[in-house]
Design an enzyme around this catalytic site. Structure first.
Site, PDB file in Angstrom:
ATOM      1  N   THR A  38     -35.662   2.718 -99.005  1.00 53.52           N
ATOM      2  CA  THR A  38     -37.049   3.119 -98.758  1.00 53.52           C
ATOM      3  C   THR A  38     -37.374   4.455 -99.417  1.00 53.52           C
ATOM      4  OG1 THR A  38     -37.083   1.907 -96.704  1.00 53.52           O
ATOM      5  CG2 THR A  38     -38.690   3.645 -96.890  1.00 53.52           C
ATOM      6  N   TYR A  51     -43.832  -2.567 -97.835  1.00 44.65           N
ATOM      7  CA  TYR A  51     -43.454  -1.862 -99.057  1.00 44.65           C
ATOM      8  C   TYR A  51     -42.260  -2.544 -99.692  1.00 44.65           C
ATOM      9  CZ  TYR A  51     -39.643   0.028 -96.288  1.00 44.65           C
ATOM     10  OH  TYR A  51     -38.536   0.148 -95.502  1.00 44.65           O
ATOM     11  N   SER A  84     -31.109  -1.602 -98.886  1.00 44.95           N
ATOM     12  CA  SER A  84     -29.693  -1.582 -98.477  1.00 44.95           C
ATOM     13  C   SER A  84     -29.323  -2.770 -97.594  1.00 44.95           C
ATOM     14  CB  SER A  84     -29.344  -0.259 -97.806  1.00 44.95           C
ATOM     15  OG  SER A  84     -29.829  -0.206 -96.490  1.00 44.95           O
ATOM     16  N   THR A 117     -31.679   3.067 -95.348  1.00 41.98           N
ATOM     17  CA  THR A 117     -31.119   3.443 -94.047  1.00 41.98           C
ATOM     18  C   THR A 117     -30.481   2.273 -93.295  1.00 41.98           C
ATOM     19  OG1 THR A 117     -33.251   3.125 -92.958  1.00 41.98           O
ATOM     20  CG2 THR A 117     -32.758   5.353 -93.758  1.00 41.98           C
ATOM     21  N   ASP A 118     -30.864   1.018 -93.658  1.00 40.77           N
ATOM     22  CA  ASP A 118     -30.375  -0.131 -92.892  1.00 40.77           C
ATOM     23  C   ASP A 118     -28.847  -0.170 -92.792  1.00 40.77           C
ATOM     24  OD1 ASP A 118     -32.990  -0.873 -92.650  1.00 40.77           O
ATOM     25  OD2 ASP A 118     -32.847  -2.714 -93.840  1.00 40.77           O
ATOM     26  N   LYS A 190     -27.789   3.946 -87.128  1.00 42.82           N
ATOM     27  CA  LYS A 190     -29.243   3.725 -87.106  1.00 42.82           C
ATOM     28  C   LYS A 190     -29.594   3.059 -85.779  1.00 42.82           C
ATOM     29  CE  LYS A 190     -33.176   1.988 -89.713  1.00 42.82           C
ATOM     30  NZ  LYS A 190     -33.721   1.328 -90.899  1.00 42.82           N
ATOM     31  N   GLU A 313     -10.468  -5.339 -69.435  1.00 44.18           N
ATOM     32  CA  GLU A 313     -10.746  -6.617 -68.757  1.00 44.18           C
ATOM     33  C   GLU A 313     -10.135  -7.798 -69.505  1.00 44.18           C
ATOM     34  OE1 GLU A 313     -14.751  -7.192 -66.832  1.00 44.18           O
ATOM     35  OE2 GLU A 313     -15.193  -5.394 -68.004  1.00 44.18           O
TER      36      GLU A 313
END
Ligand code: ASP
Length: 356
Positions: A38, A51, A84, A117-118, A190, A313
């Site tokens: 981005t 975008y 990304s 950023t993904d 993120k 567990e």
């Protein structure tokens, strides 16, 4: 009689004048490696939420922030220009190789990677395990495209370059910088789809803060990374990276996906478990079958923070599972993949999850 030296005062004067001019100071040489995202994205119109990632080149990004020229002597390289969400092992190997080459050069003091950023946290963590340098390596992105009202890319890039040029950033492993906040690669996550304060370090806390280029570090990175990492992808092609998949747990999940993955020859499975890395009896039985076929199984959690420890567990000792400890599923996948390039031994693989 001694003749007066007329040249010495002149030389001293010129030298003093040069020192007084900031431009005369040798600025640190920083490389910007662009991968898209981005931060390089463009909208059809400013009021448009839609975008396209990776529309601008690395030169465009640098040119858009003229103040960068006071921080560093910058040059850019385009490694990729993708959103990304489509980041892949091929680009990772190219990026890691280039980081190692550049940081090995005496005339490069640091690197800034621009990235969507993904999956930034995954790339940052991968680089933390395979880049062999203690020089600053900083990943920056943005939540708003370059054409947006109040785009955050320029200040994030400014902070990223300032950090890459800052000797205090050395030896900390790759750093993620967005929204005036510095994160260690391993801790960064993120956690919001659209907000600018999307990155958090939920387990160990943030590394520090930025204020218009000035860094304030709050903590040390005490986990193994870069020069202390035993992993390397030197000379690797994507075929050298074992296939590891993630299975997301939920109410009523059956074991079919896991049986299918094991039948397809995957080398590792990470369970994005509920709570403390738990799942249904059907899933645990399928994972046990997978282990018997030689698949490495890591239990992690879909919760987003906390530790998945051994034998809480689930009886990991009996079933042959690994506990993902602090790593979220997407980072556990990376460590398991690199771990499997070294050994199939459960004990050694578990040790990696304690140290990295
Ligand atoms: N989808 C974009 C990417 O990861 C989102 C962003 O960069 O913020 O490339």
């Amino acid at each position: 009689m001694k003749t007066p030296n007329r040249i010495a005062p002149l030389v001293a004067l010129t030298f003093a004048a040069l020192l007084a001019t900031p431009a005369a100071w040798a600025l640190p040489k920083i490389k910007v490696l662009a991968t898209g995202g981005t931060i390089a994205g463009a909208q059809a119109s400013q009021a448009d939420a839609g975008y396209k990632s990776g529309s601008f080149s690395v030169e465009d990004l640098i040119k858009a922030v003229p103040q960068l020229k006071d921080l560093a002597e910058l040059s850019g390289e385009q490694i990729a220009n993708i959103g990304s969400q489509t980041m892949n092992h091929e680009v990772w190997l190219k990026l890691a190789t280039r980081c190692n080459e550049l940081l090995g050069q005496n005339d490069v003091e640091g690197i800034v990677v621009t990235h969507g950023t993904d999956t930034m946290e995954e790339t940052a963590y991968f680089l933390s395990l395979v880049v062999k340098s203690d020089k600053p390596l900083v990943l920056v992105g943005s939540m708003r495209p370059a054409t947006a009202i109040s785009a955050d890319g320029p200040i994030n890039l400014y902070n990223g370059v300032a950090l890459a040029a800052n000797p205090e950033a050395k030896g900390r492993g790759p750093l993620v910088v967005l929204n005036d906040t510095i994160h260690y690669a391993r801790e960064s996550q993120k956690m919001h789809t659209t907000r600018m304060d999307t990155f958090h370090s939920p387990n160990r806390g943030i590394a520090g803060m930025m204020n218009t280029g000035k860094a304030f570090f709050y903590s040390q990175n005490t986990t193994r990374h870069t020069t202390k990492s035993e992993f390397s992808v030197a000379g690797f092609t994507t075929n050298d990276l074992p296939r590891v998949e993630i299975v997301y747990s939920h109410v009523n999940l059956g074991g079919e996906t896991i049986d299918f993955l094991a039948s397809q020859g995957v080398k590792g499975i990470v369970l994005a478990g509920v709570g403390d890395g738990n799942s249904t009896d059907a899933v645990l039985a399928a994972l046990e079958r997978a282990v018997k076929k030689g698949v490495a199984v890591v239990r992690s959690s879909r919760v987003g923070s906390g530790v998945v420890d051994r034998n809480v567990e689930v009886n990991d000792d009996k079933l042959g599972f690994l506990a993902g400890m602090e790593l979220n599923p997407q980072k556990a996948r990376i460590l398991l993949m690199l771990g499997l390039t070294k050994t199939p031994e459960v004990k050694q693989l578990q040790q990696y999850f304690l140290e990295y």
